[in-house]
Scaffold this active site. Structure first.
Site, PDB file in Angstrom:
ATOM      1  N   CYS A 123      36.714  42.505  56.238  1.00 32.62           N
ATOM      2  CA  CYS A 123      36.417  41.665  54.981  1.00 32.62           C
ATOM      3  C   CYS A 123      36.719  42.447  53.775  1.00 32.62           C
ATOM      4  CB  CYS A 123      35.126  40.962  54.837  1.00 32.62           C
ATOM      5  SG  CYS A 123      34.739  40.058  53.340  1.00 32.62           S
ATOM      6  N   TRP A 155      30.064  35.759  62.097  1.00 32.96           N
ATOM      7  CA  TRP A 155      29.819  37.107  62.401  1.00 32.96           C
ATOM      8  C   TRP A 155      28.891  37.514  63.374  1.00 32.96           C
ATOM      9  CZ3 TRP A 155      33.323  40.419  60.195  1.00 32.96           C
ATOM     10  CH2 TRP A 155      34.122  39.591  59.098  1.00 32.96           C
ATOM     11  N   SER A 214      30.265  39.459  46.001  1.00 34.28           N
ATOM     12  CA  SER A 214      30.489  41.061  46.202  1.00 34.28           C
ATOM     13  C   SER A 214      30.501  41.619  44.767  1.00 34.28           C
ATOM     14  CB  SER A 214      32.057  41.076  46.615  1.00 34.28           C
ATOM     15  OG  SER A 214      33.062  40.612  46.032  1.00 34.28           O
ATOM     16  N   TYR A 261      45.329  35.426  49.811  1.00 32.33           N
ATOM     17  CA  TYR A 261      44.695  34.396  50.653  1.00 32.33           C
ATOM     18  C   TYR A 261      45.405  33.094  50.271  1.00 32.33           C
ATOM     19  CZ  TYR A 261      41.193  37.497  52.518  1.00 32.33           C
ATOM     20  OH  TYR A 261      40.498  38.305  53.272  1.00 32.33           O
TER      21      TYR A 261
END
Length: 408
Positions: A123, A155, A214, A261
Site C-alpha cells: 500500500c 489484511w 495517511s 488507481y
C-alpha cells in the site's frame, strides 16, 4: 462462477449425435469413477485435451461459446470491480473517505509504545507512514505490525517476520495478537463493521483506533511526537513552505497518487481516457519542474515529496503494466526518475521499500486485474542496484530558484 479460461477449454456437457459417432469410430471410451468414497479426482488433462480435439478439431471453440463466455466474464468482472473499487455512474473510480481522522487525544499519548502502527507493504498510503516514521527516528517509540494482503482482499498476519537485512517485512500482530487487521478494528469500543484499511494508528492503552488517514498520520509523526523522536530537528513541513506543500498536494493527490488507481480501476473507456491523460499531463509538468528544483518545494525534502515518492517507486513496478499507465515508463522521465533515486538513497528510506511484497500484493491479489495471478519479473530499472546509481541532483540545491508551483 467459472472463469473464462476454464469455460474455453471445457467440452459441452451433452455431446451431439455427431459427436457420439465420432467417439465410436475412434473407439474412445472415457472412464469416470463412481466411487463416492474417493476424494474429488483432479481432471486428467490428457482426457480433456482429447475431448476438446474430438469436439472441435484443430479450430477454435464455437463462436457462440466464445460470445457467451465473454459476456459472462464481462458481467462478473464489473460485479467484482464494483466491490473492489466503487465507481460513479460514468465508471470513474471514487475512493472512499477515511473513517477515523486525527484528533486531539493523540497528543495525550506522547510516550513510547502508547501508539502502534499497522501497515501493509504493497500500500503506497501505508508506505508514507513508514518513510516519515523512519526519517524522524520513531521506530522504537511507535512499534509497527506489518500485515499481508489476503486472497479476499483483507489484511492478514500470517507468521513471524523473516529477517531481510534492515528491510521492513510482514509478521505477526505484536500489539493485539490478532489474525487480521479487521479483528484489530473490532477490538475498539463499540466494535466496527466498516472498511478495515491500512495505515491505521492504534491507541494501545485505550484500545481505540486513533486514525486511519495517511496524511494525518504523517503530519503527526512529523511534528507531534518530537519528544519521542531520535531526529526531532527534521521538519518535513516547515511553516514557510506549508502553502507550497498544500499546492503540490492538490495537484499530485488527484492526478498521480489517486490518478494511477483511477486508471487501473476505471470501469469505462471514457473514465480511463480521462484519468490517463490527467496522469501523464501532471507527470510531464512535474518532470519539467524538477529540471530546475531538487525537490518539489525547493532545496528541502517535504511531506509532498514523500507522498509523490511512494507512488513513483511503484510506477514501473506495478502501475505501468497492471494499471494500464502505459504511455511512458517512469524511467523515460530523466528528472522524475533521478528524483525518485535521490529520495530512495536517503538513509533508512530504501529499507521501507519491499519490492517483492509490493508486486505480490498487486499481481497475486487483484484477481479482476490479473486473473492468472502470475507475477512478472521485476524491471531492471526498479532493482536496488539500479536505484542506487548516482542521481546528480545535489547541484540543483546550490541556488534558490524560487520556482512557483504550476497551475494545471
Amino acid at each position: 462462477m467459472p472463469c473464462a479460461a476454464s469455460l474455453l477449454t471445457s467440452p459441452p456437457p451433452f455431446p451431439t449425435a455427431t459427436t457420439k459417432t465420432h467417439f465410436k469410430s475412434r473407439h474412445f471410451i472415457p472412464r469416470m469413477s463412481l466411487n463416492q468414497d474417493q476424494p474429488n479426482p483432479t481432471p486428467n488433462p490428457n482426457l480433456l485435451t482429447s475431448l476438446t480435439k474430438l469436439l472441435w478439431g484443430p479450430s477454435l471453440p464455437p463462436q457462440l461459446l466464445i460470445s457467451t463466455v465473454r459476456s459472462t466474464w464481462s458481467a462478473a468482472w464489473h460485479l467484482m470491480m464494483s466491490q473492489l473499487a466503487p465507481s460513479d455512474p460514468t465508471g470513474r473510480y471514487t475512493r472512499p473517505t477515511s473513517q477515523f481522522r486525527s484528533n486531539s487525544q493523540i497528543a495525550l499519548q506522547n510516550k513510547p509504545g502508547a501508539l502502534h502502527l499497522y501497515v501493509g507493504l504493497p500500500c503506497p498510503w501505508a508506505h508514507r507512514t513508514l518513510v516519515v516514521r523512519a526519517l524522524k527516528g520513531l521506530e522504537t517509540a511507535v512499534p509497527v505490525s506489518v500485515a499481508s494482503p489476503g486472497v479476499d482482499g483483507s489484511w492478514e498476519f500470517r507468521g513471524r517476520a523473516i529477517p531481510d537485512g534492515d528491510r521492513v517485512v510482514p509478521g505477526l500482530d505484536s500489539a493485539n495478537g490478532c489474525k487480521t487487521v479487521r479483528e484489530v478494528y473490532k477490538l475498539r469500543s463499540g466494535g466496527y463493521n466498516g472498511r478495515s484499511t491500512v495505515p491505521m494508528l492504534w491507541d494501545v492503552e485505550r484500545k481505540e483506533v486513533v486514525c486511519n488517514e495517511s496524511y494525518d498520520i504523517i503530519e503527526l509523526f512529523n511534528s507531534g511526537l518530537n519528544g519521542l523522536a531520535s531526529n526531532p530537528d527534521l521538519d518535513l513541513s516547515p511553516p514557510p513552505l506549508k502553502r507550497k506543500i498544500e499546492e503540490w498536494n492538490r495537484i499530485i493527490y488527484p492526478n498521480v497518487n489517486n490518478g494511477v488507481y483511477r486508471c487501473g480501476f476505471a470501469q469505462s473507456q471514457e473514465a480511463y481516457d480521462s484519468a490517463v491523460n490527467e496522469l501523464f499531463s501532471t507527470l510531464d509538468t512535474v518532470d519539467d519542474h524538477l529540471g530546475d528544483s531538487r525537490y518539489l518545494c525547493g532545496d528541502v525534502l517535504t511531506l509532498a515529496d514523500v507522498c509523490l515518492f511512494t507512488t513513483l517507486i511503484r510506477f514501473d513496478l506495478v502501475y505501468n503494466v497492471l494499471f494500464k499507465c502505459t504511455k511512458r515508463k517512469l524511467i523515460e522521465y530523466p528528472n522524475l526518475h533521478a528524483y525518485m533515486r535521490d529520495i530512495y538513497q536517503i538513509p533508512k528510506v530504501a529499507a521501507t521499500c519491499n519490492f517483492g511484497a509490493i508486486m505480490d500484493g498487486y499481481y497475486k491479489i487483484l484477481f479482476p486485474l490479473n486473473p492468472s495471478s502470475i507475477r512478472p519479473v521485476i524491471p531492471c530499472g526498479c532493482e536496488h542496484e539500479f536505484l542506487c546509481q548516482p542521481h546528480n541532483r545535489r547541484s540543483l540545491s546550490v541556488v534558490d530558484k524560487n520556482v512557483q508551483v504550476p497551475v494545471l
